[in-house]
Write a protein that holds these residues in place. Structure first.
Motif, mmCIF file in Angstrom:
data_model
loop_
_atom_site.group_PDB
_atom_site.id
_atom_site.type_symbol
_atom_site.label_atom_id
_atom_site.label_comp_id
_atom_site.label_asym_id
_atom_site.label_seq_id
_atom_site.Cartn_x
_atom_site.Cartn_y
_atom_site.Cartn_z
ATOM 1 N N HIS A 9 -3.213 70.720 76.929
ATOM 2 C CA HIS A 9 -3.236 70.189 75.566
ATOM 3 C C HIS A 9 -2.122 70.810 74.736
ATOM 4 C CE1 HIS A 9 -4.648 69.361 71.476
ATOM 5 N NE2 HIS A 9 -5.244 68.308 72.017
ATOM 6 N N ASP A 10 -1.999 72.126 74.778
ATOM 7 C CA ASP A 10 -0.963 72.817 73.996
ATOM 8 C C ASP A 10 0.447 72.418 74.414
ATOM 9 O OD1 ASP A 10 -2.894 74.130 72.531
ATOM 10 O OD2 ASP A 10 -2.709 76.032 73.622
ATOM 11 N N GLU A 11 0.665 72.231 75.712
ATOM 12 C CA GLU A 11 2.004 71.933 76.214
ATOM 13 C C GLU A 11 2.412 70.471 76.053
ATOM 14 O OE1 GLU A 11 2.012 73.294 80.265
ATOM 15 O OE2 GLU A 11 1.976 75.404 79.671
ATOM 16 N N HIS A 12 1.443 69.571 75.901
ATOM 17 C CA HIS A 12 1.765 68.142 75.914
ATOM 18 C C HIS A 12 1.450 67.406 74.610
ATOM 19 C CE1 HIS A 12 1.692 69.163 80.193
ATOM 20 N NE2 HIS A 12 2.608 68.217 80.302
ATOM 21 N N THR A 13 1.067 68.122 73.582
ATOM 22 C CA THR A 13 0.813 67.470 72.298
ATOM 23 C C THR A 13 1.745 68.043 71.246
ATOM 24 O OG1 THR A 13 -0.956 69.032 71.739
ATOM 25 C CG2 THR A 13 -1.617 66.974 72.820
ATOM 26 N N GLU A 14 2.008 67.233 70.237
ATOM 27 C CA GLU A 14 2.919 67.655 69.177
ATOM 28 C C GLU A 14 2.215 67.884 67.848
ATOM 29 O OE1 GLU A 14 5.949 64.689 69.067
ATOM 30 O OE2 GLU A 14 6.550 65.049 71.137
ATOM 31 N N GLU A 15 1.002 67.358 67.716
ATOM 32 C CA GLU A 15 0.253 67.464 66.460
ATOM 33 C C GLU A 15 -1.058 68.206 66.687
ATOM 34 O OE1 GLU A 15 -0.336 63.569 64.815
ATOM 35 O OE2 GLU A 15 1.690 62.951 65.337
ATOM 36 N N GLN A 75 -4.502 66.452 68.336
ATOM 37 C CA GLN A 75 -4.078 65.223 69.010
ATOM 38 C C GLN A 75 -4.927 65.019 70.261
ATOM 39 O OE1 GLN A 75 0.150 64.986 69.585
ATOM 40 N NE2 GLN A 75 -0.037 63.421 71.164
ATOM 41 N N THR A 109 -1.183 62.246 78.312
ATOM 42 C CA THR A 109 -1.060 61.933 76.889
ATOM 43 C C THR A 109 -1.120 60.426 76.671
ATOM 44 O OG1 THR A 109 1.349 61.977 77.072
ATOM 45 C CG2 THR A 109 0.245 64.006 76.327
#
Length: 114
Positions: free
Chosen positions: A62-68, A71, A107
């Motif tokens: 989650h931390d590595e593949h989201t920007e917001e 998310q 994602t």
């Protein structure tokens, strides 16, 4: 009603590893005081339980593949509903769900999960 709908989306009921479980799919959100799963097509959210290595795998992806913040990501996993009483942050949701093994994370959401 929610329980019936939740299990209507199950692909298979089988023993998986050490845990009996069923396959679930839907969105996962991780953040400050948030650790929730929402099955595709069901208007319910469940607090996620898992062994530390499984939670770490979810949170790291989650931390590595989201920007917001907060998310959603798509996950498929072997798991089961937990029917224990809840308190704390989990009490604000429709129940508990335990993740035994993650089968897929993305994602992008497939057509079966708008």
């Amino acid at each position: 009603m929610i329980i019936v709908a939740l299990f209507a989306m199950v692909f298979s009921a089988q023993a998986y590893g050490e845990h009996p479980g069923v396959e679930f799919y839907g969105s996962y959100v991780w953040g400050h005081e948030v650790n929730i799963f929402q099955p595709c097509g069901i208007d319910a959210e469940f607090w996620v339980l898992a062994d530390p290595p499984v939670l770490e795998e979810l949170r790291q992806y989650h931390d590595e593949h989201t920007e917001e913040l907060y998310q959603e990501i798509y996950i498929r996993f072997m798991g089961s509903r937990v029917y224990d009483e809840v308190d704390g942050f989990a009490a604000d949701y429709d129940g508990l769900i335990e993740v035994y093994e993650i089968l897929r994370m993305s994602t992008e959401f497939p057509d079966e999960c708008p």
